[in-house]
Write a protein that holds these residues in place. Structure first.
Motif: not given
Length: 468
Positions: A232-238, A251-254, A256-265
């Protein structure tokens, strides 16, 4: 030009209930539906599909039995998207068949096509074959529902970056998924896919979620999600979403974190489907989210003979409340008496686990400065809970210390959306804590949790009879 007593645009919960109600009162009714089949968003992309998907996922994954047989237990070892879709299509066919039969036996006429206003009492309908039909009506009910909000910065491709409508058409289940939006729709799909052992990350710019639900219930719910390794990444924006050459999404978050995933909903809100109605010709306008403003008692817009009901008028956006809104609107539209519905209605969130609530939350009771006491029961305290292998599940009731009346009931856990109706009935009939203490509940059942929670509150409140 055909003349009707009531013209209904949309055949979802509000539209169909309003149309049938008017027809039962002997009125000539026409329903216009732009989809391929009647039923609206509720039947084809919303309520029924998501709940069918949930039930199929829980059954095939063996989720409900893992308390006994371990986390590795599965009814079907390899679950495919086709497995989920097969049951969905059977359910949808049945829903459409029932609805078409209801229209037929109540003599409700319906037509496929896109409707738009010509003037406040006339609408033009463009049918699939290009034929244009013009109809007028003494009253008009707009029950057009909503569609997913699709911002320009999201690279939707109907395969790896999708909205909630497109999710039902996926060809294979993802190993990982990021869900953007911790609202009801986002949470429901996030937890369903988590139950299918997809690694799910839930992302939302807000630091809290489900703010209209009792805080203690939300805290228990969040604990259960984290316990099964949902992130749960609450308080964070893509800030950036980009499709990669290898088929994945980054996805690059506000922060600076990067997340790689198979699918985005992307499930961050919905828009009222009013953009094609030519509202200006009727003297109406929608807000920035495409929603219409109505009188909350009659559902009339600022144009007296034009009504709106269902998701297009905003919160609570439930199929159950939409049906009642449509019924009330139709009665008012044709000049019949419409009684105001009971004050409290149940709110259901079909996540895994379910959440359901009715009445005041503890936060609302505090805001109103009502002296109160709470009673709590955990499903593991019931024999039925043991039989079902439940380690989680919570039922909470709030009572007034002054009147001893039930003020609110809040449940998280298996069967919450069914169990809440007991509390709803007692709440609207102004029952007190003594009802739960003095009545007998079937044993063993999860409903016995009401007795346990009632006794918990009663013990804290004291026996009023001994004080008199």
């Amino acid at each position: 030009m055909d003349q009707f007593d009531l013209l209904v645009v949309g055949s979802g919960p509000a539209g169909r209930r309003g149309a049938i109600q008017a027809a039962k009162l002997g009125k000539k009714v026409l329903v216009v539906e732009q989809g391929k089949r009647v039923g609206g968003v509720s039947v084809h992309t919303g309520t029924i599909p998501s709940k069918t998907l949930r039930e199929t996922a829980l059954n095939l994954s063996g989720w409900r039995e893992r308390g006994f047989y371990g986390r590795a237990y599965r009814v079907k070892q390899e679950i495919s998207a086709e497995d989920l879709r097969r049951r969905l299509l059977i359910t949808l066919d049945h829903e459409v068949e029932v609805l078409e039969h209801q229209f037929a036996r109540n003599r409700v006429q319906h037509i496929r096509g896109k409707a738009s206003f010509v003037d406040p009492q006339t609408m033009q309908i463009v049918k699939d074959d290009g034929e244009v039909v013009t109809v007028s009506a003494a009253s008009i009910l707009l029950a057009v529902g909503t569609k997913p909000f699709r911002p320009d910065y999201m690279p939707f491709d109907n395969k790896t970056v999708l909205d909630s409508d497109e999710l039902l058409e996926i060809e294979e289940l993802p190993r990982s998924m990021v869900v953007i939006g911790a609202g009801v729709i986002g949470i429901e799909y996030a937890t369903i896919f988590s139950a299918l052992d997809t690694q799910v990350t839930l992302l939302d710019p807000k630091s809290t979620m489900l703010d209209f639900i009792d805080k203690e219930i939300v805290e228990d719910f969040i604990y259960q999600l984290r316990d099964r390794n949902m992130k749960l990444l609450l308080g964070q924006k893509a800030e950036k979403v980009e499709r990669l050459p290898n088929g994945k999404v980054e996805l690059t978050l506000d922060n600076g974190r990067h997340i790689t995933t198979d699918m985005v909903l992307f499930a961050a809100g919905r828009m009222g489907a009013t953009d094609t109605l030519n509202l200006e010709a009727a003297g109406l306008e929608a807000d920035s989210r495409g929603r219409l403003s109505v009188n909350p008692e009659t559902f009339a817009t600022k144009v007296p003979h034009i009504f709106a009901a269902g998701d297009v008028v905003g919160f609570p956006s439930l199929a159950s409340t939409s049906m009642e809104q449509g019924r009330i609107a139709a009665r008012v539209a044709v000049g019949a008496i419409a009684k105001e519905p009971p004050k409290y209605f149940p709110y259901g969130i079909y996540a895994v686990p379910e959440i359901s609530t009715c009445g005041l939350s503890e936060e609302e009771v505090k805001e109103r400065h009502i002296p109160y006491e709470c009673g709590i029961a955990r499903f593991r305290e019931t024999s039925r809970g043991h039989i079902m292998g439940l380690d989680t599940g919570l039922l909470k009731m709030i009572f007034s210390l002054k009147t001893r009346r039930l003020l609110g009931v809040h449940i998280v856990g298996e069967g919450a959306t069914e169990l809440v109706h007991i509390g709803q009935a007692v709440l609207n009939l102004k029952g007190t804590v003594e009802y739960f203490v003095e009545n007998t509940f079937n044993y063993p059942t999860l409903a016995e949790a009401y007795k346990i929670a009632g006794l918990d509150a009663w013990n804290r409140m004291g026996d009023i009879k001994s004080e008199l």
